[in-house]
Design an enzyme around this catalytic site. Sequence first.
Site, mmCIF file in Angstrom:
data_model
loop_
_atom_site.group_PDB
_atom_site.id
_atom_site.type_symbol
_atom_site.label_atom_id
_atom_site.label_comp_id
_atom_site.label_asym_id
_atom_site.label_seq_id
_atom_site.Cartn_x
_atom_site.Cartn_y
_atom_site.Cartn_z
ATOM 1 N N ASP A 37 1.089 -1.002 -0.036
ATOM 2 C CA ASP A 37 -0.261 0.603 -0.323
ATOM 3 C C ASP A 37 1.159 1.267 0.088
ATOM 4 O O ASP A 37 2.274 0.971 0.870
ATOM 5 C CB ASP A 37 -0.600 0.197 1.439
ATOM 6 C CG ASP A 37 -2.205 0.704 0.877
ATOM 7 O OD1 ASP A 37 -3.240 0.645 1.012
ATOM 8 O OD2 ASP A 37 -1.926 2.134 1.518
ATOM 9 N N ASN B 276 -12.968 -3.062 1.766
ATOM 10 C CA ASN B 276 -13.450 -2.026 2.556
ATOM 11 C C ASN B 276 -14.404 -2.412 1.288
ATOM 12 O O ASN B 276 -14.370 -2.322 -0.273
ATOM 13 C CB ASN B 276 -12.596 -0.880 2.505
ATOM 14 C CG ASN B 276 -12.127 -0.908 3.247
ATOM 15 O OD1 ASN B 276 -12.420 -1.331 4.959
ATOM 16 N ND2 ASN B 276 -11.095 -0.396 3.668
ATOM 17 N N GLN C 93 -14.495 2.273 1.143
ATOM 18 C CA GLN C 93 -13.590 2.075 0.237
ATOM 19 C C GLN C 93 -13.720 3.231 -1.585
ATOM 20 O O GLN C 93 -14.872 3.585 -1.239
ATOM 21 C CB GLN C 93 -14.557 0.908 -0.843
ATOM 22 C CG GLN C 93 -13.840 0.227 -2.507
ATOM 23 C CD GLN C 93 -14.536 -0.648 -3.144
ATOM 24 O OE1 GLN C 93 -15.477 -0.786 -3.290
ATOM 25 N NE2 GLN C 93 -14.135 -1.152 -4.373
ATOM 26 N N VAL D 167 -10.251 2.426 -3.865
ATOM 27 C CA VAL D 167 -9.989 2.612 -5.202
ATOM 28 C C VAL D 167 -11.124 1.600 -5.713
ATOM 29 O O VAL D 167 -11.536 0.492 -4.506
ATOM 30 C CB VAL D 167 -8.870 2.103 -5.038
ATOM 31 C CG1 VAL D 167 -8.573 1.156 -6.073
ATOM 32 C CG2 VAL D 167 -7.231 2.953 -4.277
ATOM 33 N N HIS E 92 -9.714 -4.743 -3.252
ATOM 34 C CA HIS E 92 -8.762 -5.226 -2.825
ATOM 35 C C HIS E 92 -8.729 -5.890 -1.275
ATOM 36 O O HIS E 92 -9.571 -5.247 -0.476
ATOM 37 C CB HIS E 92 -8.010 -3.857 -2.851
ATOM 38 C CG HIS E 92 -8.369 -3.181 -2.497
ATOM 39 N ND1 HIS E 92 -9.359 -2.445 -3.506
ATOM 40 C CD2 HIS E 92 -8.064 -2.688 -0.797
ATOM 41 C CE1 HIS E 92 -9.701 -1.006 -2.309
ATOM 42 N NE2 HIS E 92 -9.505 -1.407 -1.550
ATOM 43 N N HIS F 119 -6.600 -5.857 1.793
ATOM 44 C CA HIS F 119 -5.897 -5.404 2.960
ATOM 45 C C HIS F 119 -5.365 -6.532 3.899
ATOM 46 O O HIS F 119 -6.203 -6.672 4.567
ATOM 47 C CB HIS F 119 -6.649 -3.774 3.323
ATOM 48 C CG HIS F 119 -7.010 -2.997 3.107
ATOM 49 N ND1 HIS F 119 -6.139 -1.892 2.676
ATOM 50 C CD2 HIS F 119 -8.242 -2.377 2.349
ATOM 51 C CE1 HIS F 119 -7.082 -1.063 2.149
ATOM 52 N NE2 HIS F 119 -8.047 -1.279 1.515
HETATM 53 P P1 AMP Z 1 -9.402 1.541 0.375
HETATM 54 O O1 AMP Z 1 -9.965 2.706 1.257
HETATM 55 O O2 AMP Z 1 -10.138 0.090 0.660
HETATM 56 O O3 AMP Z 1 -10.107 1.964 -1.688
HETATM 57 O O4 AMP Z 1 -7.952 1.048 0.108
HETATM 58 C C1 AMP Z 1 -7.297 1.776 -0.717
HETATM 59 C C2 AMP Z 1 -6.160 1.614 -0.397
HETATM 60 O O5 AMP Z 1 -5.239 1.651 -1.745
HETATM 61 C C3 AMP Z 1 -5.357 2.867 0.152
HETATM 62 O O6 AMP Z 1 -5.032 1.851 1.320
HETATM 63 C C4 AMP Z 1 -4.239 3.253 -0.776
HETATM 64 O O7 AMP Z 1 -3.339 3.900 -0.107
HETATM 65 C C5 AMP Z 1 -3.649 2.708 -1.344
HETATM 66 N N1 AMP Z 1 -3.697 2.418 -2.630
HETATM 67 C C6 AMP Z 1 -4.019 3.928 -3.657
HETATM 68 N N2 AMP Z 1 -3.437 4.037 -4.161
HETATM 69 C C7 AMP Z 1 -2.481 2.752 -4.403
HETATM 70 C C8 AMP Z 1 -1.368 3.270 -5.194
HETATM 71 N N3 AMP Z 1 -0.590 3.603 -6.510
HETATM 72 N N4 AMP Z 1 -0.130 2.092 -5.136
HETATM 73 C C9 AMP Z 1 -0.336 1.036 -3.616
HETATM 74 N N5 AMP Z 1 -1.771 1.933 -3.115
HETATM 75 C C10 AMP Z 1 -2.705 2.146 -3.260
#
Ligand code: AMP
Length: 113
Positions: A29, A86, A93, A95, A99, A101
């Site tokens: 992350d 998430n 969520q 992204v 995914h 975590h």
């Molecule tokens: P969520 O809130 O569950 O959608 O988590 C998205 C996660 O993606 C967050 O912890 C971000 O820090 C991580 N994230 C976003 N962009 C990137 C990236 N380019 N490379 C690695 N992690 C990322």
Amino acid sequence: MSCVFCQIVEGTNPGDILFHDSRVMVFRDIHPQAPVHLLIIPKKHISSVTRLTGEDENLLPHMMTTAIEIAKREGLWGKGFRLVINSGQQGGQLVPHLHLHLLGGKQLSGQLG
Ligand code: AMP
Ligand code: ZN
């Protein structure tokens, strides 16, 4: 244009990739919330856990077993770790590419909500 995690899968966006196979990829992350904070994603774009279909049979268990295997490699087995997905706005969520975590390497907060 593909989403940020698809770009990591495609290699057009650099990711700190630890593992991949034909179905999943694991990378660090970018804003870690624990000493070990990894993301396990399907290589195929699926926007949310709610968008899994019959075609994706066994994908979630494969993501889980991959996470558990990587947790072992990262030295977390004896210590413990947390797996979180998430989903949607209230689920936090950010992204829109499914995914999982994997968090560990410190005593994690008891708060989940
Ligand atoms: P969520 O809130 O569950 O959608 O988590 C998205 C996660 O993606 C967050 O912890 C971000 O820090 C991580 N994230 C976003 N962009 C990137 C990236 N380019 N490379 C690695 N992690 C990322
Ligand atoms: Zn995507």
